[in-house]
Scaffold this motif. Structure first.
Motif, PDB file in Angstrom:
ATOM      1  N   GLY A   1     -29.231 -45.058   5.767  1.00 26.46           N
ATOM      2  CA  GLY A   1     -30.171 -44.862   6.870  1.00 26.46           C
ATOM      3  C   GLY A   1     -29.777 -45.642   8.113  1.00 26.46           C
ATOM      4  N   GLU A   2     -30.719 -45.749   9.025  1.00 26.55           N
ATOM      5  CA  GLU A   2     -30.442 -46.411  10.304  1.00 26.55           C
ATOM      6  C   GLU A   2     -30.435 -47.931  10.111  1.00 26.55           C
ATOM      7  OE1 GLU A   2     -29.952 -44.262  12.745  1.00 26.55           O
ATOM      8  OE2 GLU A   2     -30.832 -42.486  11.820  1.00 26.55           O
ATOM      9  N   GLY A   3     -29.489 -48.597  10.773  1.00 25.63           N
ATOM     10  CA  GLY A   3     -29.467 -50.059  10.785  1.00 25.63           C
ATOM     11  C   GLY A   3     -29.055 -50.707   9.475  1.00 25.63           C
ATOM     12  N   ILE A  11     -20.137 -33.103  21.477  1.00 24.78           N
ATOM     13  CA  ILE A  11     -21.180 -32.463  20.662  1.00 24.78           C
ATOM     14  C   ILE A  11     -22.193 -33.530  20.226  1.00 24.78           C
ATOM     15  CG2 ILE A  11     -21.682 -31.183  18.531  1.00 24.78           C
ATOM     16  CD1 ILE A  11     -18.896 -29.885  18.797  1.00 24.78           C
ATOM     17  N   ARG A  12     -21.687 -34.707  19.864  1.00 27.59           N
ATOM     18  CA  ARG A  12     -22.583 -35.811  19.486  1.00 27.59           C
ATOM     19  C   ARG A  12     -23.565 -36.121  20.629  1.00 27.59           C
ATOM     20  NH1 ARG A  12     -22.322 -40.711  16.382  1.00 27.59           N
ATOM     21  NH2 ARG A  12     -23.701 -42.220  17.327  1.00 27.59           N
ATOM     22  N   ASP A  13     -23.012 -36.252  21.847  1.00 28.60           N
ATOM     23  CA  ASP A  13     -23.882 -36.571  22.982  1.00 28.60           C
ATOM     24  C   ASP A  13     -24.948 -35.498  23.160  1.00 28.60           C
ATOM     25  OD1 ASP A  13     -22.460 -38.842  23.433  1.00 28.60           O
ATOM     26  OD2 ASP A  13     -21.237 -38.013  25.058  1.00 28.60           O
ATOM     27  N   MET A  57     -24.247 -27.367  14.894  1.00 25.47           N
ATOM     28  CA  MET A  57     -23.543 -28.244  15.850  1.00 25.47           C
ATOM     29  C   MET A  57     -22.856 -29.392  15.101  1.00 25.47           C
ATOM     30  SD  MET A  57     -26.317 -28.224  18.934  1.00 25.47           S
ATOM     31  CE  MET A  57     -25.416 -29.146  20.187  1.00 25.47           C
ATOM     32  N   PHE A  58     -23.559 -29.970  14.132  1.00 22.35           N
ATOM     33  CA  PHE A  58     -22.922 -31.008  13.306  1.00 22.35           C
ATOM     34  C   PHE A  58     -21.706 -30.425  12.586  1.00 22.35           C
ATOM     35  CE2 PHE A  58     -27.101 -33.348  13.334  1.00 22.35           C
ATOM     36  CZ  PHE A  58     -26.614 -34.580  13.752  1.00 22.35           C
ATOM     37  N   ALA A  59     -21.860 -29.176  12.091  1.00 16.94           N
ATOM     38  CA  ALA A  59     -20.757 -28.548  11.350  1.00 16.94           C
ATOM     39  C   ALA A  59     -19.556 -28.289  12.262  1.00 16.94           C
ATOM     40  CB  ALA A  59     -21.229 -27.242  10.711  1.00 16.94           C
ATOM     41  N   ASP A  94     -17.679 -43.328   9.204  1.00 21.30           N
ATOM     42  CA  ASP A  94     -19.068 -43.760   9.288  1.00 21.30           C
ATOM     43  C   ASP A  94     -19.939 -42.493   9.343  1.00 21.30           C
ATOM     44  OD1 ASP A  94     -21.541 -44.686  10.171  1.00 21.30           O
ATOM     45  OD2 ASP A  94     -20.694 -46.068  11.634  1.00 21.30           O
ATOM     46  N   ARG A  95     -20.523 -42.124   8.241  1.00 17.68           N
ATOM     47  CA  ARG A  95     -21.301 -40.891   7.990  1.00 17.68           C
ATOM     48  C   ARG A  95     -20.392 -39.690   7.775  1.00 17.68           C
ATOM     49  NH1 ARG A  95     -26.582 -41.683   8.392  1.00 17.68           N
ATOM     50  NH2 ARG A  95     -27.480 -43.073   9.947  1.00 17.68           N
ATOM     51  N   PHE A  96     -20.820 -38.797   6.879  1.00 12.85           N
ATOM     52  CA  PHE A  96     -20.087 -37.547   6.630  1.00 12.85           C
ATOM     53  C   PHE A  96     -21.048 -36.568   5.953  1.00 12.85           C
ATOM     54  CE2 PHE A  96     -16.437 -35.158   4.563  1.00 12.85           C
ATOM     55  CZ  PHE A  96     -15.872 -34.743   5.739  1.00 12.85           C
ATOM     56  N   SER A 105     -24.836 -37.327   5.053  1.00 12.70           N
ATOM     57  CA  SER A 105     -25.825 -37.408   6.139  1.00 12.70           C
ATOM     58  C   SER A 105     -26.382 -36.022   6.437  1.00 12.70           C
ATOM     59  CB  SER A 105     -25.195 -38.002   7.405  1.00 12.70           C
ATOM     60  OG  SER A 105     -25.044 -39.398   7.260  1.00 12.70           O
ATOM     61  N   THR A 106     -25.521 -35.011   6.401  1.00 15.54           N
ATOM     62  CA  THR A 106     -26.007 -33.648   6.647  1.00 15.54           C
ATOM     63  C   THR A 106     -26.947 -33.200   5.534  1.00 15.54           C
ATOM     64  OG1 THR A 106     -23.899 -33.148   7.702  1.00 15.54           O
ATOM     65  CG2 THR A 106     -25.287 -31.273   7.112  1.00 15.54           C
ATOM     66  N   ARG A 107     -26.522 -33.448   4.301  1.00  6.76           N
ATOM     67  CA  ARG A 107     -27.386 -33.029   3.174  1.00  6.76           C
ATOM     68  C   ARG A 107     -28.768 -33.676   3.278  1.00  6.76           C
ATOM     69  NH1 ARG A 107     -23.517 -34.028  -2.059  1.00  6.76           N
ATOM     70  NH2 ARG A 107     -21.788 -32.657  -1.520  1.00  6.76           N
ATOM     71  N   VAL A 108     -28.775 -34.965   3.666  1.00  2.90           N
ATOM     72  CA  VAL A 108     -30.039 -35.698   3.655  1.00  2.90           C
ATOM     73  C   VAL A 108     -30.851 -35.443   4.932  1.00  2.90           C
ATOM     74  CG1 VAL A 108     -31.046 -38.006   3.645  1.00  2.90           C
ATOM     75  CG2 VAL A 108     -29.203 -37.452   2.053  1.00  2.90           C
ATOM     76  N   TYR A 109     -30.231 -35.614   6.111  1.00  6.39           N
ATOM     77  CA  TYR A 109     -31.001 -35.438   7.358  1.00  6.39           C
ATOM     78  C   TYR A 109     -31.378 -33.961   7.545  1.00  6.39           C
ATOM     79  CZ  TYR A 109     -30.126 -40.180   9.203  1.00  6.39           C
ATOM     80  OH  TYR A 109     -30.093 -41.535   9.405  1.00  6.39           O
ATOM     81  N   GLN A 110     -30.343 -33.083   7.589  1.00  9.87           N
ATOM     82  CA  GLN A 110     -30.664 -31.679   7.886  1.00  9.87           C
ATOM     83  C   GLN A 110     -31.319 -30.997   6.686  1.00  9.87           C
ATOM     84  OE1 GLN A 110     -27.757 -33.127   9.497  1.00  9.87           O
ATOM     85  NE2 GLN A 110     -29.356 -33.109  11.049  1.00  9.87           N
ATOM     86  N   GLY A 111     -30.873 -31.334   5.478  1.00  9.48           N
ATOM     87  CA  GLY A 111     -31.406 -30.671   4.295  1.00  9.48           C
ATOM     88  C   GLY A 111     -32.735 -31.243   3.857  1.00  9.48           C
ATOM     89  N   ARG A 136     -33.212 -40.842  18.407  1.00 13.03           N
ATOM     90  CA  ARG A 136     -34.450 -40.077  18.216  1.00 13.03           C
ATOM     91  C   ARG A 136     -34.853 -40.042  16.753  1.00 13.03           C
ATOM     92  NH1 ARG A 136     -33.045 -34.995  16.588  1.00 13.03           N
ATOM     93  NH2 ARG A 136     -30.893 -34.394  16.923  1.00 13.03           N
ATOM     94  N   TYR A 137     -33.871 -40.158  15.852  1.00 13.87           N
ATOM     95  CA  TYR A 137     -34.201 -40.187  14.435  1.00 13.87           C
ATOM     96  C   TYR A 137     -34.918 -41.488  14.083  1.00 13.87           C
ATOM     97  CZ  TYR A 137     -30.939 -36.339  13.886  1.00 13.87           C
ATOM     98  OH  TYR A 137     -30.293 -35.153  13.990  1.00 13.87           O
ATOM     99  N   ASP A 138     -34.438 -42.572  14.722  1.00 20.61           N
ATOM    100  CA  ASP A 138     -35.014 -43.883  14.413  1.00 20.61           C
ATOM    101  C   ASP A 138     -36.496 -43.910  14.727  1.00 20.61           C
ATOM    102  OD1 ASP A 138     -32.456 -44.844  13.853  1.00 20.61           O
ATOM    103  OD2 ASP A 138     -32.131 -45.393  15.935  1.00 20.61           O
TER     104      ASP A 138
HETATM  105  P1  TMP Z   1     -25.384 -42.926  13.837  1.00 26.34           P
HETATM  106  O1  TMP Z   1     -26.673 -43.480  14.322  1.00 26.34           O
HETATM  107  O2  TMP Z   1     -25.019 -43.353  12.465  1.00 26.34           O
HETATM  108  O3  TMP Z   1     -24.286 -43.096  14.818  1.00 26.34           O
HETATM  109  O4  TMP Z   1     -25.585 -41.313  13.699  1.00 26.34           O
HETATM  110  C1  TMP Z   1     -26.234 -40.580  14.685  1.00 26.34           C
HETATM  111  C2  TMP Z   1     -27.414 -39.833  14.123  1.00 26.34           C
HETATM  112  O5  TMP Z   1     -26.965 -38.549  13.666  1.00 26.34           O
HETATM  113  C3  TMP Z   1     -28.102 -40.515  12.971  1.00 26.34           C
HETATM  114  O6  TMP Z   1     -29.474 -40.634  13.271  1.00 26.34           O
HETATM  115  C4  TMP Z   1     -27.913 -39.571  11.807  1.00 26.34           C
HETATM  116  C5  TMP Z   1     -27.624 -38.245  12.450  1.00 26.34           C
HETATM  117  N1  TMP Z   1     -26.768 -37.354  11.655  1.00 26.34           N
HETATM  118  C6  TMP Z   1     -27.328 -36.200  11.104  1.00 26.34           C
HETATM  119  O7  TMP Z   1     -28.512 -35.955  11.266  1.00 26.34           O
HETATM  120  N2  TMP Z   1     -26.516 -35.354  10.403  1.00 26.34           N
HETATM  121  C7  TMP Z   1     -25.185 -35.583  10.203  1.00 26.34           C
HETATM  122  O8  TMP Z   1     -24.489 -34.792   9.555  1.00 26.34           O
HETATM  123  C8  TMP Z   1     -24.627 -36.794  10.770  1.00 26.34           C
HETATM  124  C9  TMP Z   1     -23.172 -37.072  10.589  1.00 26.34           C
HETATM  125  C10 TMP Z   1     -25.450 -37.638  11.475  1.00 26.34           C
END
Ligand code: TMP
Length: 209
Positions: free
Chosen positions: A12-14, A50-52, A68-70, A94-96, A99-105, A153-155
């Motif tokens: 997760g975050e932090g 794309i991240r931005d 977009m993540f894909a 750092d993330r792969f 993160s997609t399975r958990v955040y998006q799924g 925004r997730y935080d």
């Molecule tokens: P970060 O804070 O670890 O730099 O990652 C940016 C944000 O992107 C974080 O809140 C998690 C999110 N994220 C997804 O939702 N799906 C993904 O596949 C990845 C790689 C990150």
């Protein structure tokens, strides 16, 4: 063909993923490895754009966000991760996929079948050799993220979402024990780094122990 080691950090975050990725890279370099440290979303100029886009303005559709993540991941794999692995280098990301399975799924409701199909198309066979899940109470992680001024925004989402994220990573790690190691991230940076090294040395580079 994959030759080098592919290690990912998730959580997760932090939780301290980027700090631990850097410390592991330093230690692997001392042990003689050529190491690439990278992150997702991002890792190439296009994927960083794309991240931005994603982080500045959340798409309304979870599926659009997922794609977009894909897209960023496909670019990152072909431009950075696969060439490095094929050159025998160690890649630390750092993330792969988790993160997609958990955040998006798990959290944003994109269908698991879609996530796995795109994972198969975009990622396979470049699955991490080792995934380190840094586990931490989200209230502690969010406080850390707030202190360093990187609240995304997730935080800012409700704490229940962060509990779901934590549980999502733990569930994956428990169901894929050959790939994943869970490390308690509530301890000092040095103690966590020692556990990370033990996991890496035991599974990937026993000769460097
Ligand atoms: P970060 O804070 O670890 O730099 O990652 C940016 C944000 O992107 C974080 O809140 C998690 C999110 N994220 C997804 O939702 N799906 C993904 O596949 C990845 C790689 C990150």
């Amino acid at each position: 063909m994959k030759i080098g080691h592919f290690i990912t950090f998730e959580g997760g975050e932090g939780v301290g993923k980027s700090t631990q990725a850097r410390l592991l890279a330093d230690r692997l370099k001392v042990a003689g490895h050529v190491v690439v440290v990278t992150r997702e979303p991002g890792g190439t100029p296009l994927a960083e754009k794309i991240r931005d886009l994603i982080l500045q303005q959340r798409p309304k559709s979870p599926e659009a966000e997922f794609l977009m993540f894909a897209a960023a991941r496909a670019e990152h794999l072909s431009a950075v991760i696969r060439p490095a692995l094929e050159a025998g280098q160690t890649v630390i990301c750092d993330r792969f996929i988790d993160s997609t399975r958990v955040y998006q799924g798990d959290v944003f409701g994109v269908e698991r079948a879609l996530i796995l199909a795109v994972e198969q198309l975009v990622v396979a066979p470049t699955i991490p050799d080792l995934t380190i899940v840094l586990d931490l109470d989200p209230t502690v992680g969010l406080k850390r993220a707030a202190e360093r001024g990187t609240l995304s925004r997730y935080d800012k989402a409700r704490i229940e979402i962060h509990d779901d994220l934590r549980q999502g990573f733990l569930t994956i790690a428990q169901s894929e024990p050959d790939r994943c190691v869970i490390i308690d991230a509530a301890r000092s940076v040095d103690v966590i780094a020692a556990d990370v090294w033990t996991a890496v040395a035991a599974r990937l580079v026993p000769a460097c122990g």
